[in-house]
Design a protein around this motif. Structure first.
Motif, mmCIF file in Angstrom:
data_model
loop_
_atom_site.group_PDB
_atom_site.id
_atom_site.type_symbol
_atom_site.label_atom_id
_atom_site.label_comp_id
_atom_site.label_asym_id
_atom_site.label_seq_id
_atom_site.Cartn_x
_atom_site.Cartn_y
_atom_site.Cartn_z
ATOM 1 N N ARG A 204 0.861 -1.181 0.000
ATOM 2 C CA ARG A 204 0.000 0.000 0.000
ATOM 3 C C ARG A 204 0.901 1.236 0.000
ATOM 4 N NH1 ARG A 204 -2.563 -1.298 4.081
ATOM 5 N NH2 ARG A 204 -4.423 -2.177 3.096
ATOM 6 N N VAL A 205 0.652 2.168 -0.926
ATOM 7 C CA VAL A 205 1.413 3.408 -1.022
ATOM 8 C C VAL A 205 0.464 4.558 -0.702
ATOM 9 C CG1 VAL A 205 2.899 4.841 -2.459
ATOM 10 C CG2 VAL A 205 2.824 2.368 -2.837
ATOM 11 N N VAL A 206 0.805 5.354 0.327
ATOM 12 C CA VAL A 206 -0.071 6.426 0.794
ATOM 13 C C VAL A 206 0.619 7.759 0.530
ATOM 14 C CG1 VAL A 206 -1.346 7.360 2.754
ATOM 15 C CG2 VAL A 206 -0.966 4.897 2.580
ATOM 16 N N VAL A 207 -0.097 8.689 -0.128
ATOM 17 C CA VAL A 207 0.478 9.986 -0.489
ATOM 18 C C VAL A 207 -0.547 11.082 -0.219
ATOM 19 C CG1 VAL A 207 1.848 8.915 -2.307
ATOM 20 C CG2 VAL A 207 -0.331 9.959 -2.868
ATOM 21 N N LEU A 208 -0.060 12.345 -0.210
ATOM 22 C CA LEU A 208 -0.946 13.504 -0.116
ATOM 23 C C LEU A 208 -0.959 14.277 -1.422
ATOM 24 C CD1 LEU A 208 -0.291 14.780 3.516
ATOM 25 C CD2 LEU A 208 -2.310 13.631 2.625
ATOM 26 N N GLY A 209 0.168 14.480 -2.033
ATOM 27 C CA GLY A 209 0.232 15.156 -3.324
ATOM 28 C C GLY A 209 1.645 15.029 -3.860
ATOM 29 N N THR A 210 1.820 14.303 -4.943
ATOM 30 C CA THR A 210 3.184 13.989 -5.353
ATOM 31 C C THR A 210 3.188 13.336 -6.722
ATOM 32 O OG1 THR A 210 5.185 12.796 -4.676
ATOM 33 C CG2 THR A 210 3.095 11.710 -4.282
ATOM 34 N N ARG A 211 4.406 13.065 -7.248
ATOM 35 C CA ARG A 211 4.589 12.313 -8.489
ATOM 36 C C ARG A 211 5.539 11.158 -8.199
ATOM 37 N NH1 ARG A 211 4.786 17.593 -10.752
ATOM 38 N NH2 ARG A 211 7.058 17.540 -10.933
ATOM 39 N N PHE A 212 5.119 9.959 -8.598
ATOM 40 C CA PHE A 212 5.907 8.779 -8.260
ATOM 41 C C PHE A 212 5.547 7.642 -9.199
ATOM 42 C CE2 PHE A 212 1.963 8.708 -6.029
ATOM 43 C CZ PHE A 212 1.556 7.384 -5.985
ATOM 44 N N ASN A 213 6.421 6.625 -9.210
ATOM 45 C CA ASN A 213 6.222 5.443 -10.049
ATOM 46 C C ASN A 213 6.044 4.224 -9.154
ATOM 47 O OD1 ASN A 213 6.545 4.508 -13.063
ATOM 48 N ND2 ASN A 213 7.676 2.981 -11.862
ATOM 49 N N VAL A 214 5.087 3.365 -9.517
ATOM 50 C CA VAL A 214 4.844 2.124 -8.781
ATOM 51 C C VAL A 214 4.892 0.968 -9.774
ATOM 52 C CG1 VAL A 214 3.276 0.801 -7.314
ATOM 53 C CG2 VAL A 214 3.367 3.292 -7.106
ATOM 54 N N GLU A 229 9.478 10.871 -7.254
ATOM 55 C CA GLU A 229 10.054 12.021 -7.958
ATOM 56 C C GLU A 229 9.908 13.289 -7.136
ATOM 57 O OE1 GLU A 229 9.626 14.428 -12.223
ATOM 58 O OE2 GLU A 229 8.554 12.543 -11.902
ATOM 59 N N THR A 230 8.701 13.615 -6.685
ATOM 60 C CA THR A 230 8.470 14.797 -5.852
ATOM 61 C C THR A 230 7.498 14.434 -4.742
ATOM 62 O OG1 THR A 230 6.593 15.591 -7.165
ATOM 63 C CG2 THR A 230 8.795 16.351 -7.818
ATOM 64 N N VAL A 277 15.153 8.347 -10.911
ATOM 65 C CA VAL A 277 13.748 8.289 -11.307
ATOM 66 C C VAL A 277 13.622 8.182 -12.822
ATOM 67 C CG1 VAL A 277 11.530 9.494 -11.236
ATOM 68 C CG2 VAL A 277 13.057 9.569 -9.255
ATOM 69 N N GLU A 278 14.522 8.854 -13.556
ATOM 70 C CA GLU A 278 14.462 8.782 -15.015
ATOM 71 C C GLU A 278 14.623 7.350 -15.509
ATOM 72 O OE1 GLU A 278 16.262 10.847 -13.290
ATOM 73 O OE2 GLU A 278 15.318 12.785 -13.700
#
Length: 357
Positions: A204-214, A229-230, A277-278
């Motif tokens: 489970r990946v929990v975020v509030l506001g961001t950019r990411f890869n799963v 990423e951010t 990340v790239e």
């Protein structure tokens, strides 16, 4: 006229939805509304208009108005309609009728949360509860697919991936914004008071506001891997009970430029590490990148990316790991040739794809 019984339970198929709490409130509201039937000589559109007006009147007395002051509804003035014979049209239970019903100028701009709840209720009155079902988007072999989520966030799916999300965006109240991922996706999440959650088969990946890869693959050398990423995310094992590994970790929080994963069979994520990340998101530009991945997993990834079948001859060691990185699009023959050179293998084309031997 008989009313919809308040004691009627919400269907079990809705109780497992990510926004089940909001759906349950909507279901309870429906219990106070008389059912709508299509009158003689009345088209389906008029029947839905009357349902909309009746629901607005019911919502004016609902606790939503006091709990959420931004929700403001105004009375609807009935519009005179010249009766004309209309041939009833069959309604499919899967037709989405969210568009076209609310645009009557009766609800102010700051009342869009109430509008969504009312629209959901009208859809239930007109079409049945199947209108509440989740939406599943699939990126087939060889394809990349963009997904616009109801809360304004977005996702990009890699080949051979699926994403399931709620049909409705209900940004107030309890419950998390939750999607379910099989495969790989890049997320761009809008900030909101409630967390955004990505669930995979084991994490489970929990975020509030961001950019990411799963990346979540249930195969040899697989598991769930996250590259941030951010913003900031928390990665935890998906379990009904809090389970800690021998080092005491139950979850890890990632900073930008970090990554972590939960391998197959693990009860907790590994420690955060620095990632590029790239490289993790090379697939978005049709590149190809793997790091210390077993040959079997690499070949399965190539099958998904290029929509081909790759057969492996007996005797090929599929557990050997390999690292590859192509920033630009490459043909599958080029990638297979590099793999064959690195592992002392050969390959040939077949009627359905390739064979490695």
């Amino acid at each position: 006229m008989a009313r919809f019984p308040n004691s009627h339970p919400m269907p079990p198929e809705l109780q497992g939805e990510p926004d089940a709490a909001d759906l349950e409130r909507t279901w309870a509201l429906l219990g106070s509304i008389e059912p709508i039937s299509q009158g003689k000589g009345e088209g389906e559109g008029l029947a839905l208009d009357r349902a909309w007006q009746r629901l607005e009147a019911a919502m004016e007395g609902d606790d939503i108005a006091t709990e959420h002051p931004s929700v403001s509804l105004q009375p609807v003035s009935p519009q005179p309609v010249s009766p004309q014979p209309v041939k009833p049209q069959p309604v499919s239970p899967h037709v989405d009728r969210r568009e076209g019903r609310p645009g009557r100028g009766s609800i102010r701009r700051n009342s869009w949360p109430g509008l969504l709840l009312a629209a959901a209720s009208v859809a239930a009155l007109a079409l049945g509860v199947t209108a509440f079902s989740s939406v599943t988007v699939e990126a087939g072999p060889g394809a990349l697919t963009q997904v616009s989520l109801p809360d304004g966030s977005s996702a990009e799916l890699n080949s051979g991936s699926t994403l399931t999300h709620s049909r409705w965006a209900l940004p107030w109240g309890g419950g998390a914004r939750t999607v379910r991922l099989t495969g790989e996706a890049y997320f761009d999440i809008v900030a909101a008071p409630r967390p955004f959650t990505v669930e995979t088969f084991n994490a489970r990946v929990v975020v509030l506001g961001t950019r990411f890869n799963v990346r979540a693959r249930d195969e040899m050398g697989g598991g769930t891997d996250v590259a941030l990423e951010t913003g900031r995310v928390r990665l935890e094992a998906r379990s009904t009970a809090l389970v800690r590994d021998p080092e005491g970790r139950a979850a890890v929080e990632l900073e930008p430029g970090q990554g972590a994963g939960i391998p197959l069979g693990a009860v907790a994520p590994g420690p955060p590490t620095l990632v590029t990340v790239e490289r993790a998101t090379a697939w978005r530009a049709r590149g190809f990148a793997v790091t210390d991945r077993p040959l079997d997993a690499i070949l399965r990834e190539l099958e998904r990316r290029f929509a081909v079948e790759i057969q492996v001859a007996p005797g090929v060691e599929l557990g050997d790991t390999l690292t590859l990185h192509y920033t630009d699009p490459r043909e599958i023959r080029t990638i297979l040739a590099d793999i064959a050179t690195a592992r002392g293998l050969r390959f040939r084309e077949t009627s359905r794809g390739f064979e490695v031997f």
